[in-house]
Design an enzyme around this catalytic site. Structure first.
Site, PDB file in Angstrom:
ATOM      1  N   HIS A   1      -5.649  -8.377   4.627  1.00 27.05           N
ATOM      2  CA  HIS A   1      -5.901  -6.972   4.323  1.00 27.05           C
ATOM      3  C   HIS A   1      -6.565  -6.871   2.945  1.00 27.05           C
ATOM      4  O   HIS A   1      -6.401  -5.891   2.230  1.00 27.05           O
ATOM      5  CB  HIS A   1      -4.562  -6.217   4.349  1.00 27.05           C
ATOM      6  CG  HIS A   1      -4.663  -4.719   4.322  1.00 27.05           C
ATOM      7  ND1 HIS A   1      -5.600  -4.004   5.032  1.00 27.05           N
ATOM      8  CD2 HIS A   1      -3.916  -3.786   3.664  1.00 27.05           C
ATOM      9  CE1 HIS A   1      -5.426  -2.716   4.820  1.00 27.05           C
ATOM     10  NE2 HIS A   1      -4.427  -2.553   3.982  1.00 27.05           N
TER      11      HIS A   1
ATOM     12  N   HIS B   1       0.858  -1.185   0.000  1.00 28.14           N
ATOM     13  CA  HIS B   1       0.000   0.000   0.000  1.00 28.14           C
ATOM     14  C   HIS B   1       0.895   1.236   0.000  1.00 28.14           C
ATOM     15  O   HIS B   1       1.913   1.285   0.699  1.00 28.14           O
ATOM     16  CB  HIS B   1      -0.889   0.012   1.239  1.00 28.14           C
ATOM     17  CG  HIS B   1      -2.345  -0.010   0.945  1.00 28.14           C
ATOM     18  ND1 HIS B   1      -3.268  -0.477   1.863  1.00 28.14           N
ATOM     19  CD2 HIS B   1      -3.073   0.368  -0.139  1.00 28.14           C
ATOM     20  CE1 HIS B   1      -4.488  -0.381   1.350  1.00 28.14           C
ATOM     21  NE2 HIS B   1      -4.400   0.137   0.143  1.00 28.14           N
TER      22      HIS B   1
ATOM     23  N   ASP C   1       0.943   4.177   1.357  1.00 28.74           N
ATOM     24  CA  ASP C   1       1.338   4.894   2.569  1.00 28.74           C
ATOM     25  C   ASP C   1       2.430   4.170   3.350  1.00 28.74           C
ATOM     26  O   ASP C   1       3.112   4.770   4.172  1.00 28.74           O
ATOM     27  CB  ASP C   1       0.130   5.178   3.469  1.00 28.74           C
ATOM     28  CG  ASP C   1      -0.613   3.928   3.906  1.00 28.74           C
ATOM     29  OD1 ASP C   1      -0.890   3.071   3.055  1.00 28.74           O
ATOM     30  OD2 ASP C   1      -0.931   3.806   5.106  1.00 28.74           O
TER      31      ASP C   1
END
Length: 276
Positions: A151, A63, A65
């Site tokens: 996730h 991801h 971030d």
């Protein structure tokens, strides 16, 4: 003893007081950087650690971030390491493609530096190791095990268990409760877990933000994971929405509904020392 420093406790929601997701773990003589969100090296510098000191970079998932400052970690380590040693990067399948793309984007910068500095003759040396599970590190008295987390739709994702001298710290990354994390965290001295305040996120007017409830653990869920696994201390990070100073007790109270042990929560650079 293992020292855990929360370098960045923020999230994709920009907070001027919190760097992006990143945790530093000191085990023995080794320093492991887990994820590399925005501003990670600034926070590491504040903790007295430079990019050249990092033993290995562990990525829980890809991801944006969690990997925003990957290029900074690679470049800064390269130009500040006078005895060139490869940087091990350990992550899920797909990590090599991301690293290769990052190096490709850095190609002009790499050529400039090699052309200007006589003592820089080679591009950054990176050793990428992709794992879906299993032992990923065994050196210097430190053993690291990875296990799959949940996730989805982001997959594969990993949690890491770092062990040294009879002490174990688990880093969950982003995940909902799952068997993989339960097994990984069993009996650990500490569990570092990303969390959201579901009660606050549910009130946000933007659907895209409310969607994060689908694949992140709430404070209560993270605490329940810690309780099931019998961990010693729960360390919360990656606060969504951003943790407002003075509201720490609210977050801690929610964790206490599921977990009776110590709960650490705080700002960037919070250090937690974990031992038997």
């Amino acid at each position: 003893m293992i020292d855990v420093t929360l370098l960045g406790t923020g999230s994709p929601m920009v907070d001027p007081n919190r760097a992006g997701p990143s945790t530093l773990v000191k085990a023995g003589d080794s320093l492991f950087l887990v994820d590399c969100g925005r501003g990670v090296l600034m926070r590491a510098a504040a903790a007295g650690v430079g990019a050249a000191n990092i033993t290995a970079l562990l990525l829980t998932h890809l991801h944006s971030d969690h990997i925003t400052d990957l290029s900074d970690v690679i470049t800064t380590r390269w130009v500040t390491t006078f005895v060139p040693t490869p940087l091990p990067i350990i992550g899920p399948p797909g990590t090599k493609a991301v690293v290769d793309a990052t190096l490709a984007a850095l190609a002009p910068d790499i050529s400039y530096r090699i052309g200007h500095h006589p003592d820089i003759t080679e591009p950054p040396s990176i050793q990428v190791h992709e794992y879906a599970s299993g032992q990923v590190w065994d050196d210097g008295g430190v053993r690291i095990t990875a296990a799959p987390t949940d996730h989805r739709p982001v997959e594969p994702t990993l949690g890491f268990r770092i062990e040294h001298d009879g002490v174990a710290v688990v880093l969950a990354g982003d995940t909902v409760p799952c068997a993989g994390l339960d097994d990984l965290a069993k009996g650990a001295n500490a569990l570092v877990h990303t969390v959201i305040r579901a009660d606050l996120v549910e009130q946000m007017p933007v659907q895209r933000i409310r969607d994060i409830l689908d694949y992140h653990s709430s404070v209560e869920q993270a605490a329940a994971t810690a309780a099931r696994a019998g961990v010693g201390t729960l360390v919360l990070t990656h606060y969504v929405p951003p943790l407002v100073p003075g509201q720490e007790d609210q977050w801690r109270a929610k964790a206490a509904t599921e977990f009776s042990g110590p709960v650490e929560i705080g700002n960037d650079l919070l250090q937690v020392s974990v031992g038997n």
